[in-house]
Design a protein around this motif. Structure first.
Motif, mmCIF file in Angstrom:
data_model
loop_
_atom_site.group_PDB
_atom_site.id
_atom_site.type_symbol
_atom_site.label_atom_id
_atom_site.label_comp_id
_atom_site.label_asym_id
_atom_site.label_seq_id
_atom_site.Cartn_x
_atom_site.Cartn_y
_atom_site.Cartn_z
ATOM 1 N N ASN A 458 0.829 -1.201 0.000
ATOM 2 C CA ASN A 458 0.000 0.000 0.000
ATOM 3 C C ASN A 458 0.868 1.258 0.000
ATOM 4 O OD1 ASN A 458 -2.582 1.642 0.787
ATOM 5 N ND2 ASN A 458 -1.063 2.162 2.318
ATOM 6 N N ASN A 459 1.860 1.276 0.873
ATOM 7 C CA ASN A 459 2.710 2.467 0.961
ATOM 8 C C ASN A 459 3.439 2.713 -0.358
ATOM 9 O OD1 ASN A 459 1.778 2.642 3.543
ATOM 10 N ND2 ASN A 459 3.767 2.439 4.549
ATOM 11 N N MET A 460 3.859 1.635 -1.014
ATOM 12 C CA MET A 460 4.525 1.809 -2.311
ATOM 13 C C MET A 460 3.550 2.394 -3.331
ATOM 14 S SD MET A 460 6.721 -1.693 -2.434
ATOM 15 C CE MET A 460 7.620 -1.381 -3.931
ATOM 16 N N ALA A 461 2.315 1.926 -3.279
ATOM 17 C CA ALA A 461 1.311 2.444 -4.220
ATOM 18 C C ALA A 461 1.088 3.937 -3.998
ATOM 19 C CB ALA A 461 0.002 1.671 -4.051
ATOM 20 N N ILE A 462 1.064 4.345 -2.737
ATOM 21 C CA ILE A 462 0.878 5.763 -2.440
ATOM 22 C C ILE A 462 2.028 6.576 -3.036
ATOM 23 C CG2 ILE A 462 0.662 7.475 -0.593
ATOM 24 C CD1 ILE A 462 -1.708 5.588 -0.759
ATOM 25 N N CYS A 463 3.246 6.062 -2.878
ATOM 26 C CA CYS A 463 4.410 6.769 -3.446
ATOM 27 C C CYS A 463 4.251 6.923 -4.955
ATOM 28 C CB CYS A 463 5.702 6.015 -3.157
ATOM 29 S SG CYS A 463 6.152 6.028 -1.420
ATOM 30 N N LEU A 464 3.794 5.868 -5.616
ATOM 31 C CA LEU A 464 3.620 5.924 -7.072
ATOM 32 C C LEU A 464 2.682 7.051 -7.466
ATOM 33 C CD1 LEU A 464 3.420 2.143 -8.041
ATOM 34 C CD2 LEU A 464 5.208 3.780 -8.658
ATOM 35 N N LEU A 465 1.611 7.217 -6.696
ATOM 36 C CA LEU A 465 0.675 8.287 -7.018
ATOM 37 C C LEU A 465 1.375 9.641 -6.964
ATOM 38 C CD1 LEU A 465 -2.241 9.294 -7.539
ATOM 39 C CD2 LEU A 465 -2.395 9.672 -5.094
ATOM 40 N N TYR A 466 2.110 9.874 -5.885
ATOM 41 C CA TYR A 466 2.758 11.172 -5.728
ATOM 42 C C TYR A 466 3.855 11.378 -6.759
ATOM 43 C CZ TYR A 466 0.241 12.198 -1.419
ATOM 44 O OH TYR A 466 -0.750 12.470 -0.506
ATOM 45 N N MET A 467 4.307 10.286 -7.374
ATOM 46 C CA MET A 467 5.305 10.406 -8.437
ATOM 47 C C MET A 467 4.632 10.596 -9.785
ATOM 48 S SD MET A 467 7.686 7.429 -6.869
ATOM 49 C CE MET A 467 8.261 6.718 -8.380
ATOM 50 N N GLY A 468 3.303 10.660 -9.802
ATOM 51 C CA GLY A 468 2.599 10.898 -11.067
ATOM 52 C C GLY A 468 2.217 9.629 -11.788
ATOM 53 N N LYS A 469 2.275 8.478 -11.085
ATOM 54 C CA LYS A 469 1.993 7.224 -11.798
ATOM 55 C C LYS A 469 0.704 6.588 -11.271
ATOM 56 C CE LYS A 469 6.893 6.562 -12.487
ATOM 57 N NZ LYS A 469 8.094 5.811 -12.115
ATOM 58 N N LEU A 470 -0.406 7.201 -11.595
ATOM 59 C CA LEU A 470 -1.702 6.776 -11.072
ATOM 60 C C LEU A 470 -2.036 5.343 -11.464
ATOM 61 C CD1 LEU A 470 -4.428 7.267 -9.735
ATOM 62 C CD2 LEU A 470 -5.157 8.471 -11.773
ATOM 63 N N LYS A 471 -1.878 5.036 -12.759
ATOM 64 C CA LYS A 471 -2.258 3.700 -13.226
ATOM 65 C C LYS A 471 -1.439 2.616 -12.545
ATOM 66 C CE LYS A 471 -4.762 3.578 -17.527
ATOM 67 N NZ LYS A 471 -5.875 4.257 -16.967
ATOM 68 N N ILE A 497 -7.975 2.854 -2.572
ATOM 69 C CA ILE A 497 -8.157 2.450 -3.966
ATOM 70 C C ILE A 497 -9.353 3.165 -4.590
ATOM 71 C CG2 ILE A 497 -9.569 0.355 -3.697
ATOM 72 C CD1 ILE A 497 -7.715 -0.999 -5.689
ATOM 73 N N CYS A 498 -10.389 3.397 -3.791
ATOM 74 C CA CYS A 498 -11.542 4.117 -4.363
ATOM 75 C C CYS A 498 -11.213 5.583 -4.606
ATOM 76 C CB CYS A 498 -12.754 3.965 -3.451
ATOM 77 S SG CYS A 498 -13.397 2.289 -3.513
ATOM 78 N N THR A 499 -10.366 6.161 -3.768
ATOM 79 C CA THR A 499 -9.915 7.537 -4.016
ATOM 80 C C THR A 499 -9.169 7.591 -5.347
ATOM 81 O OG1 THR A 499 -9.630 7.835 -1.646
ATOM 82 C CG2 THR A 499 -8.628 9.480 -3.061
ATOM 83 N N LEU A 500 -8.354 6.561 -5.607
ATOM 84 C CA LEU A 500 -7.621 6.516 -6.869
ATOM 85 C C LEU A 500 -8.564 6.336 -8.047
ATOM 86 C CD1 LEU A 500 -4.571 4.301 -5.851
ATOM 87 C CD2 LEU A 500 -4.624 6.766 -6.142
ATOM 88 N N TYR A 501 -9.545 5.460 -7.883
ATOM 89 C CA TYR A 501 -10.505 5.249 -8.974
ATOM 90 C C TYR A 501 -11.196 6.557 -9.325
ATOM 91 C CZ TYR A 501 -10.339 0.111 -8.603
ATOM 92 O OH TYR A 501 -9.947 -1.195 -8.610
ATOM 93 N N GLU A 502 -11.540 7.323 -8.292
ATOM 94 C CA GLU A 502 -12.264 8.565 -8.546
ATOM 95 C C GLU A 502 -11.371 9.628 -9.159
ATOM 96 O OE1 GLU A 502 -14.622 9.825 -5.286
ATOM 97 O OE2 GLU A 502 -15.956 8.118 -5.619
ATOM 98 N N LEU A 503 -10.083 9.531 -8.920
ATOM 99 C CA LEU A 503 -9.162 10.491 -9.535
ATOM 100 C C LEU A 503 -8.978 10.155 -11.007
ATOM 101 C CD1 LEU A 503 -7.100 12.760 -9.521
ATOM 102 C CD2 LEU A 503 -5.429 11.180 -8.581
ATOM 103 N N GLU A 504 -9.014 8.858 -11.299
ATOM 104 C CA GLU A 504 -8.724 8.428 -12.659
ATOM 105 C C GLU A 504 -9.823 8.868 -13.621
ATOM 106 O OE1 GLU A 504 -8.995 4.251 -13.329
ATOM 107 O OE2 GLU A 504 -7.254 4.248 -14.640
ATOM 108 N N SER A 505 -11.042 8.759 -13.144
ATOM 109 C CA SER A 505 -12.121 8.978 -14.097
ATOM 110 C C SER A 505 -13.424 9.317 -13.402
ATOM 111 C CB SER A 505 -12.298 7.696 -14.904
ATOM 112 O OG SER A 505 -13.463 7.775 -15.671
ATOM 113 N N THR A 506 -14.337 9.885 -14.191
ATOM 114 C CA THR A 506 -15.677 10.091 -13.656
ATOM 115 C C THR A 506 -16.470 8.799 -13.736
ATOM 116 O OG1 THR A 506 -16.195 10.882 -15.865
ATOM 117 C CG2 THR A 506 -15.884 12.540 -14.160
#
Lengths: 536, 398
Positions: A458-471, A497-506
């Motif tokens: 999970n923590n690694m996934a969070i880092c990826l987001l902040y690095m601009g790698k949402l997918k 994960i739902c926060t990420l889904y909502e960022l990705e798309s409507t």
């Protein structure tokens, strides 16, 4: 004023993905209020409602709650000690014809274990009432004090919210595949309760406590009516309130625990029932219930009240320890007990002292009272040296929460750098420096040590987001859930994960529904469904 | 959540503010073995994916949770956001470009990196993390513009506007005290106006070249503010600095700037500098007296001496005579010569003078009653409350 501005921003920027969950959006804690109202408005599944009604009518309301039916005494053979006060109460009734010898409190059948566990020092007012009772002939005086008159406040059974969402979004067929325990699937006793809790069916367990309480005449609609308490009935209340707190149903827990007040009530002590317990001293209230009710106000934003209550519990615990050290009994009576007994009692009460300190620390952390939290945790380290490394790590993280990176690093110095926990801590430090790439690599090292550690993933996934790698972030979390459905389906990770889904798309309903399907198969009814951010 | 508005564009734009994540911890509910749930609650805590081994009953976790609300934005912080454009249609969209600007009442700042427009397959995204250090208060508007070429070959675009308020994080008040020497003491009061507790990582006075600074906020190497560096919302902290002017620049008014760095959740950082702090110089008369040597504490009814320096700040030569008066109430009497001729004092020159006095009462008293007469220019200068001295009883000899 700042709150109003926040909601104004949200109204204008409808597309901002990090939408407030409630109008004051402080995270999970506030989600419960909207869910709670849905409990009251929903119709319970017909079968449970009618079953519940039957139980209620079985006991005539005028009958004083007698000892519960005998099948409850089929204790789980694996249980050590005579844990269940219920057992001793039953035994006492058999010996009620024997006049207890005032000097020997224990011929009434209660063991040393029970005496140690149930010891408490009543407040002055309560003590006076109890003395009055013991010096008069039994049954003659009913003091007109505040008595405890609780009753279940939930009119209908709690329903399985996962089931409801599945029904709404995925249809009947998918919903019928869900196999979770409900209240009626288990034995209607303590063992059944444990079965439900173990299966993660917390709401069903709450329903079962309601039914079991009806045997004591304390079920729905009975609040405010005079009643008799037994150790078992109070154990049921303690379990019920604890489960409600786990579900974050704070308003309901608040209403139902209100009749218990601060637990300084004479009718919660054995001495109040001389007919049943003779001279046996002590409180029927389990220590964990006391702690629970003391901790409770903080969840309603009354943190100071919690600190006051916890400190008064701590004061009594410390007084008990002083009494034991001074050669007295726990409540200060000059009655001698064996050395082995005294040693066991001190061990018990010291561990309880540490437990209260943990509660105080948590209360301080919850209110961001950092100085108090550090102070108390340092006290715990002195009393429980075996947890020193873990607590130093926690102190470091507490400083990271505050933002004091240098103080955090000095706490982390005393930890073993090779442990996974320490590696993760170093990753967190990198995050405070905004170095997400570095944090990702550090967490990666921890993952090599523990490849199935979902927290690290999970923590690694969070880092990826902040690095601009949402997918990539989403993929990492989805894989973790697929590979670890039992341990991984936790509200926190689902929220991420739902926060990420909502960022990705409507348009993200499909992905959320796949998660819902996972939940159907792997999770009981205890999960808070607001984490999926689905509109019901 | 389905799109609420009818979206005639094949692309969707989502923006999420990236404040630091927070450390999540599950609710701690326990019971004792002898209670009905037995080991079950403790097992739950141990199995919980967010629990930390060894401290499962302490609510300080290691699990990172994404921000769940926009939060507040303060002056001096860095505004970071994730901008995501997704192709929601089933066909590839050409020439997709995203541009983000931050607009205030005074300026427009471009936040996006310059990139060539790209082709976007269905379900693919264009991602960008934008940063901006906030230097203005008040309303900011984030404008995100997405442009693309439609299937019909037309250039199309749409914009989304996000209103952001930037709030004031700190209240800084300063007070100056001109000491009897040339030193100036600066008291700076920093108040936390944010919504949560902060850690004041650095509060430093960067003095102008006219002064050398001594920070008086540590005793024996430890901070005077206690072991935990936290300032709760609405709470204040007072910092004390002593500034000694370089000899030739005694009347400088430019003190310097206060540089403040604070941190909050997981190192979220903010930095502010005050504008140049100015002090009011005391009105210097033609002859300025500063005290250069003075005992802090003296015994009652015992004479003590102190030395002061006279500066002729006027442009004219002076002929000075010293007169000493006793003030009422009579706490201090002079044990020196009044009416003494001090001699000539050239313009911009200085002269040292040692005086003796005897205190008659205990307590904190002012040295007053010094008078200088300039016979050349026929002017008189009176000096009262020049300095303080603390008078005590002499301990009884054994």
């Amino acid at each position: 004023m700042e709150e109003k501005k926040e909601t104004a921003i949200d109204k204008l920027s409808a597309s901002v993905a990090s939408v407030n969950l409630e109008s004051d959006g402080e995270g999970i804690h506030n989600m419960q209020t909207s869910n709670l109202s849905s409990y009251f408005s929903n119709n319970a599944a017909p079968s449970s409602a009618s079953f519940f009604d039957q139980i209620a009518t079985k006991d005539a309301t005028n009958k004083p709650p007698a000892h519960p039916p005998s099948h409850l005494f089929l204790q789980n053979p694996q249980d050590q000690h005579s844990h269940f006060p219920e057992a001793s109460a039953h035994v006492i009734a058999d010996f009620s014809s024997v006049q207890p010898n005032p000097e020997d409190l224990f011929c009434s059948g209660s063991s040393e274990v029970d005496r140690r566990r149930n010891a408490w020092i009543p407040s002055e007012d309560v003590r006076r009432v109890l003395v009055m009772i013991s010096t008069n002939s039994p049954g003659s005086i009913t003091p007109d004090e505040n008595l405890t008159k609780p009753g279940v406040m939930l009119e209908e059974d709690m329903t399985d919210t996962v089931q409801e969402l599945v029904l709404h979004y995925l249809g009947e067929e998918e919903a019928s595949k869900r196999k979770v325990l409900v209240c009626s699937d288990v034995t209607q006793d303590d063992r059944g309760l444990r079965d439900l809790i173990q299966a993660g069916c917390i709401r069903a367990a709450v329903n079962l406590t309601g039914r079991l309480l009806s045997m004591y005449g304390q079920d729905a609609g009975r609040a405010g009516y005079p009643t008799k308490h037994t150790p078992h009935s109070i154990q049921l209340w303690s379990t019920r309130i604890a489960l409600l707190v786990k579900l974050r149903s704070f308003s309901l827990a608040d209403i139902e625990s209100e009749p218990f007040g601060d637990l300084e009530r004479p009718d919660l002590y054995f001495q109040y029932y001389p007919d049943m317990y003779g001279n046996r001293p002590g409180t029927m209230v389990p220590f964990s219930f006391r702690l629970l009710l003391a901790e409770f106000p903080q969840y309603l934003n009354k943190g100071k009240e919690s600190l006051v209550r916890l400190h008064s519990v701590l004061a009594v615990v410390r007084q008990i320890l002083k009494n034991l050290d001074a050669g007295l009994m726990e409540d200060g009576s000059p009655i001698s007990i064996s050395d082995a007994d005294r040693a066991e009692s001190k061990k018990l009460w010291r561990s309880r002292e540490v437990r209260v300190l943990y509660s105080i620390a948590n209360c301080a952390i919850f209110q961001k009272a950092y100085e108090l939290a550090v102070n108390v945790i340092e006290q715990i380290i002195v009393k429980e040296p075996s947890s020193q490394k873990a607590l130093q790590s926690a102190l470091g993280r507490l400083m990271l929460m505050l933002g004091d990176v240098s103080a955090a690093e000095s706490f982390f110095l005393s930890c073993d750098p090779a442990e996974t926990r320490s590696i993760v801590d170093r990753g967190l430090v990198a995050i405070t420096q905004n170095a997400f790439q570095e944090a990702y690599e550090i967490f990666g090292k921890a993952l090599v040590k523990e490849p199935n550690n979902v927290l690290v993933i999970n923590n690694m996934a969070i880092c990826l987001l902040y690095m601009g790698k949402l997918k990539d972030s989403i993929k990492l979390l989805e894989d973790a859930l697929q590979n670890n459905p039992v341990g991984g389906l936790h509200e926190s990770i689902l929220l991420n994960i739902c926060t990420l889904y909502e960022l990705e798309s409507t348009v993200c309903l499909e992905q959320k529904l796949s998660i819902l399907k996972l939940l159907t198969h792997y999770k009981g009814d205890g999960i808070n469904m607001a984490c999926l951010k689905l509109q019901v | 959540m389905e799109a609420r508005e009818k979206n005639e564009h094949p692309l969707s734009l989502k923006v999420m503010r990236l404040t630091r994540p927070s450390l999540f911890s599950s609710m701690v509910v326990t019971c004792e073995q002898g209670d009905v749930p037995g080991h079950l609650f403790t097992n739950d805590l141990k199995k919980d994916l967010t629990a930390v081994t060894g401290s499962e009953t302490l609510a300080v976790g290691q699990f990172l949770l994404l921000p769940q609300s926009f939060g507040n934005l303060y002056l001096g912080e860095t505004f970071s956001s994730y901008v995501c454009v997704q192709n929601n249609s089933s066909v590839t969209v050409k020439d997709v470009a995203v541009k983000s600007d931050l607009q205030t009442s005074s300026q427009k700042v471009s936040l996006s990196a310059i990139r060539a427009p790209q082709e976007l397959q269905p379900r693919h995204t264009v991602d960008e993390v934008i940063h901006h250090e906030v230097t203005e208060l008040g309303t900011h508007i984030l404008v995100c513009e997405v442009s693309y070429t439609s299937t019909a070959g037309l250039a199309k675009s749409f914009r989304k506007f996000f209103k952001i308020q930037v709030l004031n994080p700190l209240n800084v008040k300063t007070n100056f005290y001109n000491a009897e020497s040339d030193d100036v003491y600066l008291e700076a009061q920093v108040q936390n106006m944010t919504a949560g507790p902060i850690c004041l990582e650095k509060v430093q006075l960067e003095s102008s070249t006219a002064f050398t600074v001594r920070s008086l906020n540590q005793v024996n190497g430890r901070s005077v503010f206690g072991s935990v560096n936290v300032v709760q919302p609405q709470a204040c902290r007072q910092f004390l600095y002593c500034l000694s002017p370089k000899p030739s620049l005694a009347s400088a008014t430019n003190i310097g700037k206060l540089d403040i760095v604070w941190r909050s959740n997981l190192g979220e950082r903010g930095r502010l500098q005050t504008s140049q702090l100015q002090r009011m110089i005391p009105e210097y008369r033609d002859v300025r007296i500063t005290v250069i040597e003075l005992p802090n504490m003296v015994y009652i009814e015992e004479p003590f001496t102190f030395t002061c320096k006279l500066f002729n700040t006027s442009g004219r030569k002076m002929e000075l005579t010293l007169n000493l008066h006793t003030t009422t109430p009579c706490n201090l009497v002079w044990a020196d010569i009044s009416g003494k001729l001090l001699g000539t004092l050239e313009a911009a020159a200085s002269k040292e003078l040692t005086l003796t006095a005897v205190p008659l009462a205990t307590g904190l008293h002012n040295i007053s009653g010094i008078q200088l007469k300039d016979s050349l220019n026929k002017k008189t200068y009176d000096y009262d409350e020049l300095a303080q001295v603390f008078v005590v009883q002499k301990p009884v000899a054994q």
